[in-house]
Design a protein around this motif. Structure first.
Motif, short mmCIF file in Angstrom:
data_model
loop_
_atom_site.label_atom_id
_atom_site.label_comp_id
_atom_site.label_asym_id
_atom_site.label_seq_id
_atom_site.Cartn_x
_atom_site.Cartn_y
_atom_site.Cartn_z
N ALA A 152 0.81 -1.22 0.00
CA ALA A 152 0.00 0.00 0.00
C ALA A 152 0.84 1.27 0.00
CB ALA A 152 -0.94 -0.01 1.21
N GLU A 153 1.96 1.26 0.76
CA GLU A 153 2.79 2.47 0.85
C GLU A 153 3.39 2.84 -0.50
OE1 GLU A 153 2.94 -0.11 2.85
OE2 GLU A 153 3.29 0.44 4.94
N CYS A 188 12.94 0.32 -4.60
CA CYS A 188 13.13 0.43 -3.16
C CYS A 188 12.19 -0.50 -2.39
CB CYS A 188 12.92 1.87 -2.69
SG CYS A 188 11.18 2.36 -2.52
N THR A 189 12.39 -0.57 -1.09
CA THR A 189 11.47 -1.29 -0.21
C THR A 189 10.59 -0.27 0.51
OG1 THR A 189 12.89 -1.23 1.75
CG2 THR A 189 13.26 -3.03 0.17
N HIS A 209 12.55 1.82 2.93
CA HIS A 209 13.21 3.01 2.37
C HIS A 209 12.29 4.22 2.51
CE1 HIS A 209 15.84 0.08 0.28
NE2 HIS A 209 16.67 1.09 0.03
N ILE A 210 11.06 4.06 2.09
CA ILE A 210 10.10 5.16 2.10
C ILE A 210 9.76 5.58 3.52
CG2 ILE A 210 7.75 5.86 1.45
CD1 ILE A 210 7.97 3.98 -0.95
N ARG A 211 9.55 4.61 4.39
CA ARG A 211 9.20 4.92 5.77
C ARG A 211 10.30 5.70 6.48
NH1 ARG A 211 7.55 -0.33 8.90
NH2 ARG A 211 7.06 1.22 10.50
N LEU A 212 11.55 5.25 6.31
CA LEU A 212 12.67 5.92 6.96
C LEU A 212 12.87 7.33 6.41
CD1 LEU A 212 15.39 3.15 7.33
CD2 LEU A 212 14.25 4.40 9.17
N LEU A 213 12.74 7.47 5.10
CA LEU A 213 12.94 8.77 4.48
C LEU A 213 11.88 9.76 4.95
CD1 LEU A 213 15.12 9.75 2.57
CD2 LEU A 213 13.56 9.36 0.66
N ILE A 248 18.87 -5.80 7.36
CA ILE A 248 17.99 -5.07 6.44
C ILE A 248 18.08 -3.57 6.71
CG2 ILE A 248 15.60 -4.67 5.74
CD1 ILE A 248 16.76 -7.24 4.66
N LEU A 249 18.01 -3.19 7.99
CA LEU A 249 18.06 -1.77 8.34
C LEU A 249 19.36 -1.14 7.86
CD1 LEU A 249 16.99 0.74 9.76
CD2 LEU A 249 17.95 -0.14 11.90
N ASP A 250 20.49 -1.79 8.10
CA ASP A 250 21.78 -1.25 7.69
C ASP A 250 21.87 -1.14 6.16
OD1 ASP A 250 22.63 -1.02 10.28
OD2 ASP A 250 23.77 -2.88 10.29
N THR A 251 21.33 -2.14 5.48
CA THR A 251 21.35 -2.12 4.01
C THR A 251 20.51 -0.98 3.46
OG1 THR A 251 21.70 -4.51 3.88
CG2 THR A 251 20.82 -3.43 1.92
N VAL A 252 19.32 -0.81 4.02
CA VAL A 252 18.43 0.26 3.58
C VAL A 252 19.05 1.62 3.83
CG1 VAL A 252 16.22 1.41 4.04
CG2 VAL A 252 16.30 -1.08 3.79
N TRP A 253 19.61 1.81 5.03
CA TRP A 253 20.21 3.11 5.35
C TRP A 253 21.41 3.42 4.46
CZ3 TRP A 253 18.22 7.00 7.93
CH2 TRP A 253 19.05 8.09 8.22
N ALA A 254 22.24 2.41 4.23
CA ALA A 254 23.40 2.59 3.35
C ALA A 254 22.94 2.97 1.95
CB ALA A 254 24.24 1.31 3.31
N ASP A 255 21.86 2.38 1.51
CA ASP A 255 21.31 2.68 0.19
C ASP A 255 20.84 4.14 0.12
OD1 ASP A 255 20.77 1.86 -2.40
OD2 ASP A 255 18.70 1.32 -1.94
#
Length: 236
Positions: free
Chosen positions: A103-104, A137-138, A141-145, A187-194
């Motif tokens: 949905a996001e 993206c996952t 990605h969107i949630r953190l941004l 996963i968190l580290d990968t997403v943040w690095a991305d």
């Protein structure tokens, strides 16, 4: 009377890649002797209705939002028909939506299509980069941004109190706000690095200890803010 978009007749400007693959698959399966027709029927029954339904729903939501803009005098149907950036964006949004179900991401795609219809929409380069980001993206990605665009506002909107410490790391802030994201640290580290490599956030290390005020301040870059604006509802 203001002329609105006919939602019953809206259709993407281009055949989505998935539909091309679906068509090729039907031809290939239909060519198989004896079992071809049965396999083709099975293939159609599994894939065709869900894909059509997904695309139709995306088109309907975009059309409803456009009608609101037309009623408000923000855009006109004639103007939209001549807006090449908008037409290209909607075609790409329809393609990407068939590859995504969360949905996001679907909401972000819908907002991108709507924002591309507005005056001052991002240039072609920005739009293509932003749409590609959503495609690959996952949701994390969107949630953190979105979260780090304005952490203080996020805590207020979610009726959550900020954890007060004189010094804190970004990972601790994330753990307090979205504990589900910290359960799988890989996963968190990968997403943040991305996000950092794409120039969307300004701090490289989640474990960097910062002051409370710094940690709860905006962490997105100017580029990241433009992306979030493009993927957010025009009303927000």
């Amino acid at each position: 009377m203001v002329q609105q978009v006919d939602l019953e007749r809206m259709d993407p400007a281009a055949e989505p890649l998935e539909e091309k693959l679906h068509r090729v698959g039907r031809v290939a399966i239909g060519a198989i002797p004896v079992i071809g027709s049965l396999a083709l029927e099975t293939f159609n029954s599994i894939f065709e209705p869900p894909l059509s339904k997904r695309r139709t729903e995306v088109i309907r939501q975009i059309g409803e939002a456009l009608n609101d803009l037309i009623e408000g005098g923000v855009v006109t149907e004639a103007g939209l028909q001549e807006n090449e950036a908008f037409i290209s964006t909607v075609a790409e949004v329809c393609n990407i939506s068939l590859r995504n179900h969360q949905a996001e991401k679907l909401e972000a795609l819908r907002n991108a299509a709507i924002n591309s219809a507005l005056p001052g929409c991002p240039s072609d380069d920005y739009r293509q980069i932003f749409l590609h980001f959503v495609d690959v993206c996952t949701v994390s990605h969107i949630r953190l941004l979105k979260f780090f665009e304005n952490p203080k506002r996020w805590f207020v909107a979610h009726n959550r109190a900020e954890p007060y410490r004189a010094a804190v790391s970004l990972s601790q802030v994330i753990e307090h706000a979205m504990p589900d994201l910290t359960r799988n640290r890989e996963i968190l580290d990968t997403v943040w690095a991305d996000l950092y490599q794409k120039g969307l956030v300004g701090i490289k290390q989640l474990e960097m200890v910062l002051s409370h005020e710094s940690c709860f301040s905006k962490q997105t870059t100017s580029f990241g803010s433009k992306l979030i604006a493009f993927l957010s509802s025009p009303s927000t």
